[in-house]
Design a protein around this motif. Structure first.
Motif, mmCIF file in Angstrom:
data_model
loop_
_atom_site.group_PDB
_atom_site.id
_atom_site.type_symbol
_atom_site.label_atom_id
_atom_site.label_comp_id
_atom_site.label_asym_id
_atom_site.label_seq_id
_atom_site.Cartn_x
_atom_site.Cartn_y
_atom_site.Cartn_z
ATOM 1 N N ALA A 378 118.161 109.405 7.625
ATOM 2 C CA ALA A 378 118.588 108.184 6.934
ATOM 3 C C ALA A 378 117.407 107.543 6.209
ATOM 4 N N GLN A 380 114.707 109.018 5.152
ATOM 5 C CA GLN A 380 114.325 109.861 4.019
ATOM 6 C C GLN A 380 115.288 109.673 2.874
ATOM 7 N N GLY A 381 116.566 109.502 3.224
ATOM 8 C CA GLY A 381 117.544 109.273 2.168
ATOM 9 C C GLY A 381 117.225 107.987 1.413
ATOM 10 N N LYS A 385 115.759 109.375 -1.882
ATOM 11 C CA LYS A 385 116.954 109.533 -2.702
ATOM 12 C C LYS A 385 117.477 108.175 -3.169
#
Lengths: 406, 370, 293
Positions: A378, A380-381, A385
């Motif tokens: 989560a 890293q997202g 991203k």
């Protein structure tokens, strides 16, 4: 013809029958030669005190959690071993560890009350105590005194506003190439770095009773602030600097502040001995908050030398053992008496850690192991991203509900 | 039109001590069937491959139709080649094998079809067009290889020992077919073989090679009757010419003297051999031109030669007789007699050689004197 | 020993010689595979004595797990991306190695060394190369391409980066296989093609590629199997991240078995992976057989 095969076969069979070891097998991981030296020194002192207890120290060089798991699963576990605080909940839930309360009640010297409250019940699960914290570490703020002076700042930031403001003032383009190469702060897209901020905002990942609270407004708000440090360019992340971890970025003076534990101290001593740094408690949000990490000594249920193992544990986690162990500065004591007698409160740097103990929260998540990877995914997202923070955290909350311990 | 001119051609392989082809000079006429023949390692395949463009020319010039070909790649020389091991593309059908070259030149599809089918008809392989090479016999594969060359209608056809991998009977049959093909195609052919019989039956003219040097370039009959040196004389003809080393000495007339034989040199040949009096020579005489003096009356024969029969091989139409000259049993010779030969082993006969067929070679240079 | 017939005697010795390797294989290969398959039907935690039978429960849970679905997707993308490039590149390299060009020995070494170097070592080196101040960005910037990202923490580039690393690492190994295959093509085929008018490029596609088909078959199968099982690089370079962008099926198996203690679940995912590999090789055998000429 058949006899030819029989003899070597029987020999093999005999050889494979192992004898029962008649001593306590103690194991730990190996993180540095210094650490091993101090362990052995502590053990030597133990020997003097308890010459009747035969033991063997067999550290495991790598893949510690996997090896311990396999040893436990195949009935070959050591009698006494180290267990990290964050993996402990799973082990306690599986009931593979021996409850230590009966041993404590008959051991006069142990003095359970001597432990700081936050560590006393660190390894208590469903009413039983399974291990004792042999030392601890906590997140504090390290800051670069020289860079602070250059920016006209005297002391470290005391709260979130100051943290943001100071970081801004400490972010600059030092070589005139149009890009900032010095940042005020460094963070990591990792759940354990974000968690102190959540705690300081009154939020938490999982409550004591098992409720998942990561999707609640306090956590979301904290993460928004956390992320803003990076988004607004006043903080960097190690990947952007080609560094392996935050301490590396700080040591290279590419940032003026970082969150770290006392393990940064020997690292700085070895890599940037001239770096003048100060240590302070983490800047507070709505309240003070930080994470404390601990390692326990535990005895597995399957051990055949529980009494002897307890004698060792009682010494190593007792006042004497802990004194020797923490005197080297390698870790901090979980016993108040040791902290006092070793002068931890007098040293300005170490005192910061001791003060943090008053309000620190244990880094111990009572969930199934997978919670960590899901949380990291989560984070890293969000960082890589650009996922929406509120949405991601709420989804994480739903996912984590699947992994509560039952 | 396709003439081939080889001028002072030389080939030296890198790292080799001597040249594989030395100073080759040939003028091949349009539509000629030329055979390159010689023992193993004589360079005949190398010479062929130089004409093809598969070997680089070290020195000299190659011309096809008067144009210099040295630098041109094989595909620009308008030649086609049939390999000893057929070199058919195993993963393609016969049709595709034959069509390959045309496809590469972007020939339209119907033209390809027409050309391939025509070539297949000529060679009698129409029923094989859909087959793969591994499902065919050696003879069929060779035909396909030839077919592949035909479709492109090149100026020059090159054959590199194409029949060596076939059995004897098939070889004889294919030889005739290739000769027939030559007439049909009306093209210049350069053909390599190590078999001198094949060379003699197929070639309009033959290039005899030895150790990279052209020994003689001539018609089959000329090679047979007028070999320029001992090698050619011994190479052409089966069974090969008999050789006897000896000396020309002066008795009452010029005489040939060897260990086991001595005879006066016929009048016609004396002037030619005069310079050789006292020198060493080879006396060569073909098995075909040896006659039993008892029976042969019509030809002019040399002086009597006394021989002893060693063995007799009647092959039906003829008899091969192996003999030695009296006094020298180690040296064996051969002569071809008619089927009436009735002497047994050990018989002593008197023979003579047709005067017009006596040949003499310089011992040192091995060149023909007479 | 007396035997009823010579044939029986030969059979006896044949089986006897087979017995020992077969025993080893059974203990260390067949039994663990079978056992793992059995474990996949249980909720099997190494540390808990209670291991209840759950039937197909693990399998159902697998296909509802978004991380597993992502792992399947990543594995397929990885395989589709790597296998063709790897096969073509190694064939092309072998073709070049087979010609007599200068520097041949250097190229041969340069491409074979990664194949025999530990994958852990190459992974660690490439972590540095792919880092923000690393060699790749340096090289791209030197060529005028503006490049300033950490290739391994960007969810879009992490998998392709690892794919490229793998292509470079294993191409050398397959290049050697192709070289052996190339040596088996008779030179006269190329000569006939040259006379027919084929240039180097045409010779490569119309002679070399078809003739080397049995080797291609072998390389593709080995490459497929290797790709489906890719683990080392993921473990060292990206730990499956970021946000599971580089989690492959074998990494998923490892995580669930050894980090989350769920051997049954992990075994089930391993079984799915094994079935996938098996199905793929069957399809290849049926539709793209080696077809030796």
């Amino acid at each position: 013809m058949k006899h030819v095969f029989l003899i070597p076969f029987c020999t093999l069979l005999l050889l494979s029958c192992t004898k029962q070891a008649d001593y306590v097998r103690f194991t730990s991981w190996q993180s540095s030669p210094t650490e091993e030296r101090i362990i052995r020194q502590t053990l030597t002192d133990f020997e003097k005190e308890h010459p009747d207890v035969a033991y063997q120290f067999q550290p495991i060089p790598g893949n510690y959690p996997e090896k311990i798991q396999l040893m436990l699963g195949t009935g070959k576990a050591p009698d006494l071993f180290w267990l990290k605080g964050d993996t402990a909940p799973a082990y306690m839930d599986f009931e593979v560890l021996e409850p230590l309360d009966p041993f404590v009640s008959i051991d006069q010297n142990f003095d359970e009350a001597d432990f700081f409250p936050v560590f006393r019940d660190a390894f208590r699960h469903k009413g039983k105590n399974y291990g004792y914290a042999k030392d601890f570490n906590a997140y504090v703020l390290f800051y670069n005194k020289k860079l602070f002076a250059e920016a006209g700042l005297i002391g470290p930031p005391k709260n979130w506003e100051e943290l943001y403001d100071f970081s801004k003032r400490l972010t600059k383009d030092t070589d005139g190439d149009g890009k900032n190469d010095q940042f005020g702060f460094v963070i990591e897209p990792s759940i354990d770095i974000a968690l102190p901020f959540a705690l300081q905002n009154g939020g938490e990942l999982v409550a004591e009773d098992g409720t998942v609270r990561v999707g609640e407004p306090e956590f979301i708000e904290a993460l928004n602030f956390f992320m803003s440090l990076y988004r607004d360019g006043v903080s960097t992340i190690p990947a952007d600097q080609g560094a392996a971890w935050m301490g590396d970025v700080f040591s290279r003076e590419q940032c003026a502040m970082t969150i770290s534990g006392s393990w940064l101290i020997p690292y700085l001593r070895d890599n940037s001995p001239d770096l003048e740094y100060g240590v302070s408690e983490l800047p507070q949000g709505k309240k003070r908050g930080t994470l404390a990490f601990t390692v326990a000594m535990v005895i597995p249920k399957q051990s055949n030398h529980k009494k002897e193992a307890w004698t060792m544990l009682s010494y190593l986690a007792g006042k004497e053992g802990m004194k020797t162990w923490t005197n080297s500065g390698i870790a901090l004591p979980t016993r108040k008496s040791v902290a006092l007698s070793n002068g931890f409160y007098e040293d300005s740097v170490l005192n910061t850690f001791m003060q943090s103990v008053e309000y620190a929260k244990l880094y111990k998540i009572n969930m199934k192991e997978r919670w960590y990877d899901e949380s990291q995914a989560a984070m890293q997202g969000i960082f890589y991203k650009n996922k929406d923070i509120e949405k991601t955290l709420k989804e994480l909350g739903k996912t984590l509900e699947k992994y509560t311990l039952d | 039109m396709a003439t081939i001119a080889v001028k002072d051609l030389e080939k030296v392989f890198p790292g080799a001590e001597s040249a594989t082809i030395k100073n080759a000079n040939l003028n091949i006429k349009d539509k000629e069937f030329i055979v390159l023949v010689g023992p193993s390692g004589c360079g005949k395949s190398t010479l062929l491959r130089m004409i093809a463009g598969l070997e680089e020319i070290s020195d000299g010039e190659l011309q096809i139709n008067g144009e210099r070909m040295n630098e041109l790649s094989p595909k620009d020389r308008d030649i086609a080649m049939v390999f000893q091991n057929y070199a058919l593309y195993p993963h393609m059908t016969v049709f595709d094998n034959m069509a390959f070259g045309l496809k590469l030149r972007k020939t339209p599809k119907d033209e390809i079809k027409q050309k391939v089918e025509h070539a297949a008809k000529v060679l009698g392989i129409t029923h094989l067009l859909d087959r793969r090479p591994k499902d065919m016999s050696g003879g069929q594969r060779q035909r396909v290889a030839i077919g592949r060359s035909i479709v492109r209608n090149p100026k020059v056809f090159l054959f590199d020992e194409p029949l060596s991998n076939l059995d004897a009977k098939l070889r004889v049959q294919m030889r005739a077919e290739i000769k027939k093909l030559h007439r049909q195609l009306d093209a210049t052919i350069v053909y390599v073989t190590h078999d001198q019989i094949e060379a003699m039956t197929m070639g309009d003219r033959i290039v005899v090679l030895k150790d990279g040097i052209v020994q003689q370039f001539d018609t089959p009959m000329n090679l047979f009757n007028n070999p320029q040196n001992k090698f050619v004389a011994g190479f052409i003809g089966s069974p090969s010419m008999n050789f006897l080393p000896g000396k020309v000495i002066q008795k009452e007339e010029a005489t040939f003297k060897s260990k086991s034989l001595e005879f006066a040199i016929p009048k016609d040949l004396r002037p030619g051999l005069k310079p050789y009096i006292g020198k060493e020579v080879f006396f060569g005489f073909r098995p075909e031109y040896i006659y039993d003096k008892q029976f042969e009356k019509s030809k002019r024969l040399s002086e009597n030669m006394e021989i002893v029969v060693d063995s007799v091989e009647p092959i039906g139409s003829e008899t091969f007789v192996y003999f030695h000259f009296i006094g020298n049993p180690e040296h064996s010779f051969c002569f071809r007699s008619d089927s009436q030969f009735s002497y047994g082993i050990g018989s002593e006969i008197c023979i003579g050689v047709d005067i017009e067929r006596l040949r003499f070679f310089d011992k040192e240079t091995e060149k023909r004197i007479m | 020993m007396k035997f009823k017939s010579r044939k029986k005697e030969q059979l006896f010795w044949g089986y006897l010689f087979l017995a020992f390797p077969l025993l080893l294989l059974s203990i260390f290969v067949f039994f663990p595979i079978g056992f793992a398959f059995v474990v996949s039907f249980y909720d099997w935690n190494l540390l808990i004595p209670d291991k209840p039978f759950v039937g197909l429960g693990n399998y159902f849970e697998l296909f509802k797990d978004p991380v597993f679905i992502k792992a399947i997707k990543n594995t397929i993308i990885y395989t589709i991306g790597v296998v063709p490039v790897q096969t073509l590149l190694s064939l092309f390299l072998a073709f070049i190695m087979n010609q007599k060009i200068r520097g041949r020995a250097f190229f041969r070494t340069a491409f074979y060394i990664p194949a025999i170097t530990s994958s852990v070592v190459t992974s660690i080196i490439f972590v540095w190369i792919y880092s923000k101040p690393g060699l790749l960005n340096y090289g791209l910037n030197a060529l005028g391409v503006d490049s300033n990202i950490d290739w391994l923490t960007n969810p879009v580039t992490v998998l392709p980066s690892i794919m490229i690393l793998n292509v470079w690492t294993t191409s050398g190994y397959f290049m050697v296989s192709f070289l052996a295959g190339l040596q088996n093509i008779p030179a006269s085929l190329y000569e006939a093609a040259k006379i027919d008018g084929a240039n180097q490029w045409q010779q490569f596609w119309k002679i070399t590629v078809p003739m080397v088909r049995p080797v291609t078959y072998f390389v593709v199968i080995m490459s497929l199997i290797g790709c489906f099982q890719v683990f080392d690089q993921i473990f060292i370079m990206s730990s499956g991240g970021p946000d599971n962008a580089s989690t492959t099926m074998s990494y998923f198996v490892y995580q669930n078995s050894f980090k989350y203690f769920r051997f049954g679940f992990g075994a089930a995912s391993a079984a799915v992976l094994a079935l996938l590999i098996f199905a793929t090789t069957l399809i290849q055998k049926k539709y793209f057989p080696p077809d030796v000429y």
